[in-house]
Design an enzyme around this catalytic site. Structure first.
Site, short mmCIF file in Angstrom:
data_model
loop_
_atom_site.label_atom_id
_atom_site.label_comp_id
_atom_site.label_asym_id
_atom_site.label_seq_id
_atom_site.Cartn_x
_atom_site.Cartn_y
_atom_site.Cartn_z
N HIS A 44 0.82 -1.21 0.00
CA HIS A 44 0.00 0.00 0.00
C HIS A 44 0.85 1.26 0.00
CE1 HIS A 44 -3.42 -2.52 0.86
NE2 HIS A 44 -2.86 -2.97 1.96
N HIS A 85 5.51 6.86 6.57
CA HIS A 85 5.17 6.33 5.25
C HIS A 85 4.71 7.47 4.35
CE1 HIS A 85 1.31 6.30 7.45
NE2 HIS A 85 0.86 6.76 6.30
N HIS A 97 2.32 8.95 0.81
CA HIS A 97 1.20 8.86 -0.14
C HIS A 97 1.59 9.68 -1.36
CE1 HIS A 97 -1.47 7.10 2.94
NE2 HIS A 97 -0.77 7.85 3.77
N GLU A 147 -2.85 13.62 0.60
CA GLU A 147 -4.15 13.26 1.15
C GLU A 147 -4.86 14.52 1.63
OE1 GLU A 147 -3.50 9.64 3.73
OE2 GLU A 147 -4.47 8.92 1.90
N HIS A 190 3.66 10.97 6.27
CA HIS A 190 3.01 10.83 7.57
C HIS A 190 3.98 10.19 8.56
CE1 HIS A 190 -1.26 10.83 5.64
NE2 HIS A 190 -0.77 12.05 5.79
N THR A 203 -5.89 7.12 7.63
CA THR A 203 -6.43 7.35 6.28
C THR A 203 -6.51 6.05 5.48
OG1 THR A 203 -4.26 7.83 5.33
CG2 THR A 203 -5.49 9.69 6.27
#
Ligand SMILES: *[C@@H]1O[C@H](CO)[C@@H](O)[C@H](O)[C@H]1NC(C)=O
Ligand SMILES: *[C@@H]1O[C@H](CO)[C@@H](O)[C@H](O)[C@H]1NC(C)=O
Length: 346
Positions: A85, A110, A112, A123, A136, A218
């Site tokens: 992910h 991590h 996004h 996000e 994050h 999230t």
């Protein structure tokens, strides 16, 4: 018969388990379906959100974030993992945060991101604006709970720092500590150890200016137990660094003959509902809309013009008065001369 039943049972079990853990951003297991298996994902206090600066409430009592132990996070190696992910890096408990209502200890960070040539990737949004990526850094409440597994179940369990990432002209060397290793964990489930480095360098410079609100994870299970801090200032990486993040990983395992690129792993903004977003700083002129800016510019111009015209007319009047007075003096003295001239005449 019995064997078939057992087999069937095992099969449906595997399916159910797979169904619960298998989620994606698009398609049949995409974000609009997350709440089928994870009730919280359909909750009223979800993240991310689109931060509307017009509705943000300034709270001058919010202190700057003070990361502890970020600069020298010990000698132990970090583990960098492609979990299918995102790319996730473990963080040691020697790293923590001050400046929050309680002490929170670091767990992992991590990212996004979006995909090449496409807008979006972050996000959180600010006034509807998206950014190419977001970092994050996840922490748990170590003052109230023994470990992260316990804290995850509690309403005040987690605190996450959200760092919006934008693209600039120069490479950001701190981010290379992670981006240079992606080639070693291209496939889901792969992980490597990397030498520890200065995590503080991943943060933006201004840690005193941030948005604060109560939200959620999230990704499933979307637990509504995250105290969010989204920094106003962005971190900056180069275009080629962003491309390495966008093009470096697959969401599929190495054995999969049809590798799927790991891109667009960002959730759409969620409804704010009854929540309030606070800011640690007064939201300045950037909060004005285009219409308001036009009004301010014209108002100022009109004001200046009025003052100019007033001064112009006042000066003109004074000048005319002076000229009239001078004419009077000239007239009087010349008439006096005329009178005296007459008197000398025989
Ligand atoms: C976390 O803390 C709880 C409560 O003290 C304990 O029962 C549990 O075993 C701990 N879990 C881990 C993974 O350490
Ligand atoms: C978050 O929720 C807690 C508990 O309801 C509340 O005390 C706190 O003020 C909230 N914080 C923010 C930033 O809204």
């Amino acid at each position: 018969m019995l064997l078939t039943l057992i087999l069937l049972q095992g099969f449906s079990h595997a399916l159910a388990a797979n169904h619960g853990s298998h989620w994606t951003y698009k398609g049949p297991h995409g974000q609009v379906h997350w709440s089928d298996d994870h009730l919280d994902c359909g909750g009223q206090a979800q993240s991310p959100i689109d931060i509307q600066t017009k509705s943000v409430r300034h709270n001058p009592a919010l202190p700057p974030i003070e990361p502890q132990g970020y600069r020298s996070p010990g000698d132990g190696a970090f583990t960098l993992l492609n979990n299918g992910h995102t790319v996730e890096m473990s963080l040691p408990p020697s790293m923590s945060l001050r400046g929050l209502p309680q002490t929170y200890v670091a767990v992992q960070l991590h990212f996004h991101w979006g995909s090449r040539g496409q807008a979006g990737g972050s996000e959180h949004q600010v006034n509807g604006e998206t950014f190419p990526a977001e970092l994050h850094i996840v922490h748990y409440n170590s003052e109230s709970y023994a470990n992260v597994s316990e804290a995850k179940q509690r309403v005040d369990g987690l605190a996450v720092l959200g760092i919006l990432i934008e693209v600039g002209n120069v490479a950001n060397p701190a981010y290379d500590n992670i981006l240079d290793r992606l080639k070693n964990i291209q496939h889901a489930g792969q992980k490597i150890s990397i030498p520890p480095f200065d995590i503080h360098e991943l943060l933006p410079g201004q840690l005193g200016h941030y948005f604060r609100y109560n939200g959620s994870l999230t990704t499933p299970p979307c637990s509504q137990n995250v105290l969010w801090t989204v920094f106003r200032q962005r971190a900056r990486i180069s275009a080629s660094q962003l491309e390495r993040l966008q093009g470096g990983l697959y969401s599929t395992k190495v054995a999969n003959s049809l590798p799927v690129p790991l891109v667009d792993n960002y959730r759409a903004p969620q409804l704010l509902n009854q929540r309030v977003v606070f800011s640690s700083f007064p939201v300045g002129p950037s909060a004005y809309s285009a219409g308001e800016i036009v009004a301010i510019v014209f108002g100022t111009l009109f004001g200046c013009l009025s003052i100019f015209l007033t001064i112009h007319f006042v000066v003109k009047r004074i000048r005319m008065k002076r000229i009239r007075e001078q004419k009077d003096v000239v007239f009087k003295s010349s008439s006096r001369r005329a009178v005296s001239g007459n008197s000398h005449r025989p």
